[in-house]
Design an enzyme around this catalytic site. Structure first.
Site, mmCIF file in Angstrom:
data_model
loop_
_atom_site.group_PDB
_atom_site.id
_atom_site.type_symbol
_atom_site.label_atom_id
_atom_site.label_comp_id
_atom_site.label_asym_id
_atom_site.label_seq_id
_atom_site.Cartn_x
_atom_site.Cartn_y
_atom_site.Cartn_z
ATOM 1 N N CYS A 2 0.819 -1.215 0.000
ATOM 2 C CA CYS A 2 0.000 0.000 0.000
ATOM 3 C C CYS A 2 0.854 1.267 0.000
ATOM 4 O O CYS A 2 1.984 1.266 0.461
ATOM 5 C CB CYS A 2 -0.892 0.026 1.228
ATOM 6 N N ARG A 27 4.768 -0.184 -6.235
ATOM 7 C CA ARG A 27 4.605 -0.997 -5.029
ATOM 8 C C ARG A 27 3.510 -2.038 -5.201
ATOM 9 O O ARG A 27 3.413 -2.952 -4.387
ATOM 10 C CB ARG A 27 4.242 -0.095 -3.839
ATOM 11 N N TRP A 75 -3.170 -2.664 -1.437
ATOM 12 C CA TRP A 75 -2.887 -4.057 -1.848
ATOM 13 C C TRP A 75 -3.634 -4.898 -0.817
ATOM 14 O O TRP A 75 -3.279 -4.917 0.368
ATOM 15 C CB TRP A 75 -1.381 -4.288 -1.813
ATOM 16 N N ASN A 101 -1.428 2.173 6.261
ATOM 17 C CA ASN A 101 -0.589 1.054 5.822
ATOM 18 C C ASN A 101 -0.241 0.234 7.054
ATOM 19 O O ASN A 101 0.016 0.815 8.116
ATOM 20 C CB ASN A 101 0.731 1.539 5.220
ATOM 21 N N GLY A 102 -0.159 -1.086 6.891
ATOM 22 C CA GLY A 102 0.192 -1.939 8.035
ATOM 23 C C GLY A 102 -0.970 -2.868 8.345
ATOM 24 O O GLY A 102 -1.899 -3.012 7.547
ATOM 25 N N GLU A 483 18.248 -23.461 -1.627
ATOM 26 C CA GLU A 483 17.790 -22.122 -2.017
ATOM 27 C C GLU A 483 18.983 -21.158 -2.165
ATOM 28 O O GLU A 483 19.024 -20.355 -3.097
ATOM 29 C CB GLU A 483 16.773 -21.605 -0.987
ATOM 30 N N LYS A 487 19.986 -19.153 -5.595
ATOM 31 C CA LYS A 487 20.144 -17.688 -5.677
ATOM 32 C C LYS A 487 21.464 -17.344 -6.336
ATOM 33 O O LYS A 487 21.525 -16.497 -7.209
ATOM 34 C CB LYS A 487 20.099 -17.025 -4.289
ATOM 35 N N GLU A 490 21.518 -18.308 -10.221
ATOM 36 C CA GLU A 490 20.645 -17.594 -11.163
ATOM 37 C C GLU A 490 21.043 -16.141 -11.380
ATOM 38 O O GLU A 490 20.766 -15.589 -12.442
ATOM 39 C CB GLU A 490 19.161 -17.729 -10.793
ATOM 40 N N HIS A 506 29.294 -39.670 0.074
ATOM 41 C CA HIS A 506 28.774 -40.592 -0.943
ATOM 42 C C HIS A 506 29.040 -40.096 -2.357
ATOM 43 O O HIS A 506 28.393 -40.538 -3.299
ATOM 44 C CB HIS A 506 27.271 -40.818 -0.710
ATOM 45 N N LYS A 605 10.128 -13.681 -14.728
ATOM 46 C CA LYS A 605 9.569 -13.653 -13.369
ATOM 47 C C LYS A 605 8.466 -14.681 -13.190
ATOM 48 O O LYS A 605 8.363 -15.325 -12.177
ATOM 49 C CB LYS A 605 9.054 -12.234 -13.069
HETATM 50 C C1 F6R Z 1 13.937 -18.304 -8.222
HETATM 51 C C2 F6R Z 1 12.590 -18.086 -8.728
HETATM 52 C C3 F6R Z 1 11.892 -19.217 -9.397
HETATM 53 C C4 F6R Z 1 10.436 -19.284 -8.932
HETATM 54 C C5 F6R Z 1 9.668 -20.367 -9.700
HETATM 55 C C6 F6R Z 1 8.255 -20.517 -9.198
HETATM 56 O O1 F6R Z 1 14.452 -17.157 -7.639
HETATM 57 O O2 F6R Z 1 12.051 -17.017 -8.615
HETATM 58 O O3 F6R Z 1 12.557 -20.415 -9.155
HETATM 59 O O4 F6R Z 1 10.430 -19.558 -7.555
HETATM 60 O O5 F6R Z 1 9.642 -20.036 -11.055
HETATM 61 O O6 F6R Z 1 7.532 -19.338 -9.330
HETATM 62 P P1 F6R Z 1 6.173 -19.116 -8.570
HETATM 63 O O7 F6R Z 1 6.463 -19.072 -7.114
HETATM 64 O O8 F6R Z 1 5.654 -17.814 -9.103
HETATM 65 O O9 F6R Z 1 5.295 -20.274 -8.924
#
Ligand code: F6R
Length: 610
Positions: A2, A27, A75, A101-102, A483, A487, A490, A506, A605
């Site tokens: 928001c 935002r 939002w 907001n909050g 994870e 990060k 990628e 192993h 994304k």
């Molecule tokens: C990694 C990343 C991707 C998403 C994946 C699933 O940083 O962003 O691995 O996590 O494509 O995306 P969602 O969560 O939108 O289904």
């Protein structure tokens, strides 16, 4: 999430406010509204949709001479996106309006009390209670009424208040949610971030927690929540417009990493009762019989969402004692999965649009399973396919590499596991109370890790030329290693692989030499000693160890100097804090290598195709 803007000056208020709201669009929002005072009357316009589509309502058809008003982009959290739920919210007589907001955590209790005193509510939001509370304390002094009202409020807030009897002042105040005051020439501003007002002034006062302001045309008086006057200094903001969009951070990814304490507050906000040890997940839509009937849980997702599901497996098996299988959505959908009416399938997705996860949901439903979505994006395709939902409330995530959505997924899965464990009588109510308390202090503990960003940057600078990395973790933090490695690869394009530390012997141990950096998560846990032994094996083969450890760990000192300390937390919450240094490490490696952190090559994304 928001956005708030308030204006008092000599220009048409709705135009200035609308302009400010458009600058807060990045935002994310689903509805917007503006309120102004004209001739001792409040005029409000609000609707759902994008600002460009509701400009006619908010500006073109809203002719007003008013030069005082407030506006908001919302939002949705409590209550669906709708014109009624959009801000600003008014009291019973529309004498005053509030943009908030909050999250007001005790809003249900407050709403009940205010309703019994005769207040009439028009929305489903938590925020509306603020307008009625201020109304109930108003006796001619707006600042005092706001201060008195907030004495009853638990939660996070940044608010701007407008009153028809006070056409020459706005009142604002904050706790945890950010708020600034912009100082102009015969005009002043309130905003949730500087982006909204940069085209009018660069002279800005940042309010601290529990500080507020009475904002007039010709001056601003700052005060504390106790009502005491306080002196504040203005700073000159030197941002270019693009940096301003990112709230001053060089990349959205970094901004989103730093938003994570607030994201956790938003994910748990209003969903827990510490006194009763209760958790409320409003859109869950699972009945008692659904929960008792469940014999097996299957978690599906892709990428980061899948890794959050892997933590979910550890959480649910420990806290709910139901067997959990975790599957990549792209595998699940094609392998004739054995799920039936006694299986609960949990599908996790930030976007709610990932093609593989959506297909997995459809497959599970076809086979008779109940499907629960753990989702960020409201109104996304997944929200329409599933039987029940747990929204993670991470707000819009713009950086392609997911960070804050992961943290919000882990937090939501923790709430879910605690709730199911309590309903199935596996967990003692005292245990649940204790964990709720710990969850609530987690944001401050994460802030302490974020404060170490320079130290982590320095560490990252030593590894810019590494060809390959190994990430190790065990138990709850094996998924953290997965994870962390994702990060790094990628955004920095450095090859990184993650293993459960116990697997080293192993096979992967063959990779270790003095050119192989090994990032290990070895915080205090039931498997601490075991992990330490695995790291000694790495050290014995000259591997370069970097470790994430619990503050004050003395044992690790003889293994390596490259360490990042994190505050001690329960093992079940440790994946939430331990991933933060790994996100920062990956970010700085990529940034120092001069790469485009927010738009890594070949990645999108939202992966809406197979
Ligand atoms: C990694 C990343 C991707 C998403 C994946 C699933 O940083 O962003 O691995 O996590 O494509 O995306 P969602 O969560 O939108 O289904």
């Amino acid at each position: 999430m928001c956005g708030i803007i308030g204006y008092i000056g000599n220009k048409p208020a709705n135009e200035v406010i609308f302009d400010g709201l458009t600058r807060l669009e990045y935002r994310g929002y689903d509805s917007a509204g503006i309120a102004v005072v004209d001739n001792q009357k409040i005029h409000v316009r609000k609707d759902i949709g994008k600002l460009r589509n509701i400009r006619k309502l908010l500006v073109d058809d809203f002719s007003s001479d008013s030069s005082i008003g407030i506006g908001h982009t919302r939002w949705a959290t409590h209550g669906r996106p709708s014109a009624f739920n959009a801000h600003p919210h008014g009291d019973c007589q529309t004498s005053l309006m509030v943009a908030h907001n909050g999250i007001i955590e005790n809003f249900m209790k407050l709403k009940k009390r205010l309703a019994s005193e005769g207040h009439e509510f028009k929305s489903e939001t938590d925020s509306e209670v603020l307008a009625h509370l201020i109304e109930s304390h108003y006796d001619g002094n707006l600042k005092s009424a706001v201060i008195e009202a907030l004495k009853d409020v638990e939660g996070a807030y940044a608010i701007a208040v407008l009153h028809k009897n006070h056409p020459d002042e706005l009142v604002c105040i904050r706790k945890e949610s950010p708020l600034i005051v912009g100082l102009g020439n015969e005009e002043n501003f309130i905003a949730s971030d500087v982006t909204a007002i940069l085209q009018y002034t660069r002279s800005v006062v940042y309010l601290d927690n529990f500080e507020g302001a009475v904002v007039k045309r010709d001056g601003v008086e700052f005060f504390t929540i106790e009502g005491e006057k306080v002196e504040k200094n203005a700073v000159q903001v030197e941002w270019n417009p693009v940096a301003a969009e990112k709230g001053g951070f060089s990349h959205f990814m970094l901004k989103e990493i730093f938003e994570q304490p607030q994201v956790i507050r938003n994910t748990i906000g209003g969903r827990t009762s510490e006194e009763e040890g209760k958790i409320y997940l409003e859109e869950l839509r699972l009945t008692g019989p659904d929960i008792y009937r469940t014999q097996r849980i299957v978690i599906v997702g892709c990428g980061t969402a899948f890794y959050s599901g892997c933590v979910g497996k550890y959480l649910i098996e420990k806290l709910v004692q139901i067997p959990v299988e975790c599957d990549l959505a792209s595998e699940f959908r094609y392998r004739s999965p054995l799920v039936d009416a006694n299986t609960l399938v949990i599908a996790i997705s930030q976007s709610g649009e990932t093609a593989d996860t959506l297909a997995a949901v459809k497959e599970a439903k076809k086979r008779g399973a109940k499907v629960l979505g753990v989702v960020n994006a409201k109104e996304s395709s997944m929200t329409r396919e599933v039987d029940g939902l747990v929204y993670i409330h991470a707000g819009p995530e713009i950086g392609v590499a997911s960070t804050k959505a992961y943290i919000a997924m882990l937090t939501a899965l923790t709430l879910l596991a605690l709730m199911l464990g309590k309903i199935r009588s596996v967990l003692d109510p005292e245990f649940v109370k204790e964990k709720i308390k710990e969850l609530k202090i987690l944001p401050q503990q994460i802030e302490r890790v974020l404060d170490k960003h320079e130290e982590i940057k320095e560490l990252a600078s030593q590894f810019l030329h590494a060809k390959s990395f190994l990430y190790l973790g065990r138990g709850f933090n094996y998924p953290t290693a997965l994870e962390g490695a994702l990060k790094l690869k990628e955004i920095s394009y450095i090859h990184a692989e993650a293993y459960a530390a116990g697997e080293m012997k192993h096979g992967p141990i063959a990779l270790i030499d003095d050119e192989m950096p090994v990032m290990a998560i070895v915080t205090q846990s039931d498997v601490y000693d075991k992990t330490l032994s695995n790291l000694k094996e790495v050290q014995a083969r000259s591997g370069q160890l970097i470790v994430v450890v619990t503050e004050g760990d003395g044992e690790i000192a003889h293994l390596t100097d490259c360490k990042i300390e994190v505050p001690a937390v329960s093992e079940i919450l440790s994946p939430i804090i331990n991933v933060i240094p790994l996100q920062l490490f990956a970010y700085y490696v990529a940034d120092l290598r001069g790469l485009d952190v927010d738009q890594p090559r070949n990645l999108a994304k939202s992966v809406t195709v197979e």
